[in-house]
Design a protein around this motif. Structure first.
Motif, PDB file in Angstrom:
ATOM      1  N   SER A  45     -12.451  28.744  25.395  1.00  0.00           N
ATOM      2  CA  SER A  45     -12.426  30.166  25.745  1.00  0.00           C
ATOM      3  C   SER A  45     -12.056  30.353  27.218  1.00  0.00           C
ATOM      4  O   SER A  45     -11.375  31.315  27.576  1.00  0.00           O
ATOM      5  CB  SER A  45     -13.760  30.824  25.425  1.00  0.00           C
ATOM      6  OG  SER A  45     -14.818  30.190  26.096  1.00  0.00           O
ATOM      7  N   THR A  46     -12.458  29.419  28.071  1.00  0.00           N
ATOM      8  CA  THR A  46     -12.094  29.484  29.488  1.00  0.00           C
ATOM      9  C   THR A  46     -10.591  29.312  29.653  1.00  0.00           C
ATOM     10  O   THR A  46      -9.946  30.046  30.416  1.00  0.00           O
ATOM     11  CB  THR A  46     -12.833  28.398  30.296  1.00  0.00           C
ATOM     12  OG1 THR A  46     -14.237  28.567  30.097  1.00  0.00           O
ATOM     13  CG2 THR A  46     -12.504  28.470  31.765  1.00  0.00           C
ATOM     14  N   HIS A  47     -10.011  28.365  28.924  1.00  0.00           N
ATOM     15  CA  HIS A  47      -8.568  28.137  28.979  1.00  0.00           C
ATOM     16  C   HIS A  47      -7.814  29.364  28.470  1.00  0.00           C
ATOM     17  O   HIS A  47      -6.804  29.782  29.048  1.00  0.00           O
ATOM     18  CB  HIS A  47      -8.210  26.888  28.170  1.00  0.00           C
ATOM     19  CG  HIS A  47      -6.806  26.440  28.314  1.00  0.00           C
ATOM     20  ND1 HIS A  47      -6.138  25.801  27.303  1.00  0.00           N
ATOM     21  CD2 HIS A  47      -5.906  26.536  29.334  1.00  0.00           C
ATOM     22  CE1 HIS A  47      -4.898  25.526  27.694  1.00  0.00           C
ATOM     23  NE2 HIS A  47      -4.739  25.971  28.922  1.00  0.00           N
ATOM     24  N   THR A  48      -8.320  29.960  27.395  1.00  0.00           N
ATOM     25  CA  THR A  48      -7.700  31.150  26.829  1.00  0.00           C
ATOM     26  C   THR A  48      -7.650  32.275  27.867  1.00  0.00           C
ATOM     27  O   THR A  48      -6.619  32.922  28.062  1.00  0.00           O
ATOM     28  CB  THR A  48      -8.476  31.600  25.573  1.00  0.00           C
ATOM     29  OG1 THR A  48      -8.460  30.534  24.629  1.00  0.00           O
ATOM     30  CG2 THR A  48      -7.870  32.829  24.940  1.00  0.00           C
ATOM     31  N   LYS A  49      -8.757  32.504  28.551  1.00  0.00           N
ATOM     32  CA  LYS A  49      -8.819  33.542  29.593  1.00  0.00           C
ATOM     33  C   LYS A  49      -7.869  33.202  30.742  1.00  0.00           C
ATOM     34  O   LYS A  49      -7.174  34.073  31.259  1.00  0.00           O
ATOM     35  CB  LYS A  49     -10.239  33.704  30.113  1.00  0.00           C
ATOM     36  CG  LYS A  49     -10.352  34.819  31.142  1.00  0.00           C
ATOM     37  CD  LYS A  49     -11.781  35.019  31.591  1.00  0.00           C
ATOM     38  CE  LYS A  49     -11.950  36.155  32.580  1.00  0.00           C
ATOM     39  NZ  LYS A  49     -10.939  36.329  33.587  1.00  0.00           N
ATOM     40  N   THR A  50      -7.827  31.924  31.131  1.00  0.00           N
ATOM     41  CA  THR A  50      -6.935  31.495  32.209  1.00  0.00           C
ATOM     42  C   THR A  50      -5.477  31.758  31.852  1.00  0.00           C
ATOM     43  O   THR A  50      -4.694  32.208  32.694  1.00  0.00           O
ATOM     44  CB  THR A  50      -7.149  29.994  32.513  1.00  0.00           C
ATOM     45  OG1 THR A  50      -8.503  29.798  32.912  1.00  0.00           O
ATOM     46  CG2 THR A  50      -6.209  29.494  33.588  1.00  0.00           C
ATOM     47  N   LEU A  51      -5.099  31.498  30.608  1.00  0.00           N
ATOM     48  CA  LEU A  51      -3.725  31.740  30.166  1.00  0.00           C
ATOM     49  C   LEU A  51      -3.368  33.219  30.274  1.00  0.00           C
ATOM     50  O   LEU A  51      -2.309  33.572  30.805  1.00  0.00           O
ATOM     51  CB  LEU A  51      -3.539  31.258  28.724  1.00  0.00           C
ATOM     52  CG  LEU A  51      -3.625  29.747  28.502  1.00  0.00           C
ATOM     53  CD1 LEU A  51      -3.684  29.441  27.011  1.00  0.00           C
ATOM     54  CD2 LEU A  51      -2.473  29.022  29.160  1.00  0.00           C
ATOM     55  N   ALA A  52      -4.248  34.077  29.795  1.00  0.00           N
ATOM     56  CA  ALA A  52      -3.988  35.514  29.855  1.00  0.00           C
ATOM     57  C   ALA A  52      -3.920  35.988  31.307  1.00  0.00           C
ATOM     58  O   ALA A  52      -3.036  36.775  31.677  1.00  0.00           O
ATOM     59  CB  ALA A  52      -5.075  36.274  29.099  1.00  0.00           C
ATOM     60  N   ASP A  53      -4.852  35.505  32.126  1.00  0.00           N
ATOM     61  CA  ASP A  53      -4.850  35.886  33.538  1.00  0.00           C
ATOM     62  C   ASP A  53      -3.566  35.469  34.234  1.00  0.00           C
ATOM     63  O   ASP A  53      -3.029  36.203  35.066  1.00  0.00           O
ATOM     64  CB  ASP A  53      -6.055  35.274  34.266  1.00  0.00           C
ATOM     65  CG  ASP A  53      -7.384  35.897  33.865  1.00  0.00           C
ATOM     66  OD1 ASP A  53      -7.386  36.963  33.208  1.00  0.00           O
ATOM     67  OD2 ASP A  53      -8.428  35.296  34.199  1.00  0.00           O
ATOM     68  N   GLU A  54      -3.046  34.284  33.890  1.00  0.00           N
ATOM     69  CA  GLU A  54      -1.818  33.794  34.517  1.00  0.00           C
ATOM     70  C   GLU A  54      -0.616  34.648  34.139  1.00  0.00           C
ATOM     71  O   GLU A  54       0.200  34.993  34.992  1.00  0.00           O
ATOM     72  CB  GLU A  54      -1.566  32.330  34.145  1.00  0.00           C
ATOM     73  CG  GLU A  54      -0.359  31.721  34.821  1.00  0.00           C
ATOM     74  CD  GLU A  54      -0.481  31.597  36.340  1.00  0.00           C
ATOM     75  OE1 GLU A  54       0.567  31.438  36.994  1.00  0.00           O
ATOM     76  OE2 GLU A  54      -1.613  31.643  36.892  1.00  0.00           O
ATOM     77  N   VAL A  55      -0.503  34.985  32.863  1.00  0.00           N
ATOM     78  CA  VAL A  55       0.608  35.849  32.432  1.00  0.00           C
ATOM     79  C   VAL A  55       0.522  37.190  33.157  1.00  0.00           C
ATOM     80  O   VAL A  55       1.508  37.679  33.721  1.00  0.00           O
ATOM     81  CB  VAL A  55       0.593  36.060  30.901  1.00  0.00           C
ATOM     82  CG1 VAL A  55       1.581  37.151  30.492  1.00  0.00           C
ATOM     83  CG2 VAL A  55       0.914  34.762  30.179  1.00  0.00           C
ATOM     84  N   GLU A  56      -0.665  37.758  33.173  1.00  0.00           N
ATOM     85  CA  GLU A  56      -0.847  39.054  33.828  1.00  0.00           C
ATOM     86  C   GLU A  56      -0.530  38.964  35.320  1.00  0.00           C
ATOM     87  O   GLU A  56       0.138  39.841  35.878  1.00  0.00           O
ATOM     88  CB  GLU A  56      -2.284  39.528  33.611  1.00  0.00           C
ATOM     89  CG  GLU A  56      -2.458  40.988  33.806  1.00  0.00           C
ATOM     90  CD  GLU A  56      -3.789  41.512  33.295  1.00  0.00           C
ATOM     91  OE1 GLU A  56      -4.031  42.696  33.534  1.00  0.00           O
ATOM     92  OE2 GLU A  56      -4.571  40.757  32.682  1.00  0.00           O
ATOM     93  N   TYR A  57      -0.965  37.893  35.968  1.00  0.00           N
ATOM     94  CA  TYR A  57      -0.704  37.713  37.400  1.00  0.00           C
ATOM     95  C   TYR A  57       0.793  37.566  37.677  1.00  0.00           C
ATOM     96  O   TYR A  57       1.338  38.232  38.569  1.00  0.00           O
ATOM     97  CB  TYR A  57      -1.453  36.496  37.930  1.00  0.00           C
ATOM     98  CG  TYR A  57      -1.092  36.149  39.351  1.00  0.00           C
ATOM     99  CD1 TYR A  57      -1.591  36.892  40.419  1.00  0.00           C
ATOM    100  CD2 TYR A  57      -0.221  35.099  39.631  1.00  0.00           C
ATOM    101  CE1 TYR A  57      -1.233  36.598  41.728  1.00  0.00           C
ATOM    102  CE2 TYR A  57       0.134  34.795  40.934  1.00  0.00           C
ATOM    103  CZ  TYR A  57      -0.372  35.542  41.980  1.00  0.00           C
ATOM    104  OH  TYR A  57      -0.007  35.255  43.270  1.00  0.00           O
TER     105      TYR A  57
END
Length: 119
Positions: A45-57
């Motif tokens: 779940s941490t990796h999933t959030k990191t992926l979304a945050d990276e795309v958004e960033y």
């Protein structure tokens, strides 16, 4: 930035953070929701959030913000809605449960190998 450039940026952002099994499906002939779905998964779940945050960033650096961001409380799925492109990021088991690729099997599967880091 045109749609193809935005799509490439999304795929590269996911790949850079080691997203698993990235797929791009053209759905513009099947739905009015979007032109493309990008589907990927993380291994926690941490990796999933990191992926979304990276795309958004990465897209925000180009002045592109999602119209909407949705997720469940455990970050087992996150959706970034960029109007013409919807990014679905799942935890591996959650992706297996929803099976979006099967649901949108009539869509056009895009070849993204040129945009992925070759190991």
């Amino acid at each position: 930035m045109n749609q193809k450039e935005k799509l490439i940026k999304i795929v590269k952002s996911l790949d850079m953070k080691k997203a698993e099994d990235i797929k791009v499906i053209g759905v513009k002939d099947l739905t009015i929701l979007a032109d493309y779905f990008v589907i990927a998964n993380g291994n926690s779940s941490t990796h999933t959030k990191t992926l979304a945050d990276e795309v958004e960033y990465q897209l925000s650096q180009l002045g592109i913000e999602p119209q909407r961001r949705e997720s469940d409380s455990g970050n087992t799925w996150i959706i970034l809605d960029y109007a013409d492109i919807i990014v679905h990021i799942f935890y591996k088991e959650t992706r297996s449960f929803y099976q979006l690729e099967r649901l949108w099997a009539d869509g056009e599967q895009l070849d993204i190998n040129d945009y992925l880091i070759q190991e």
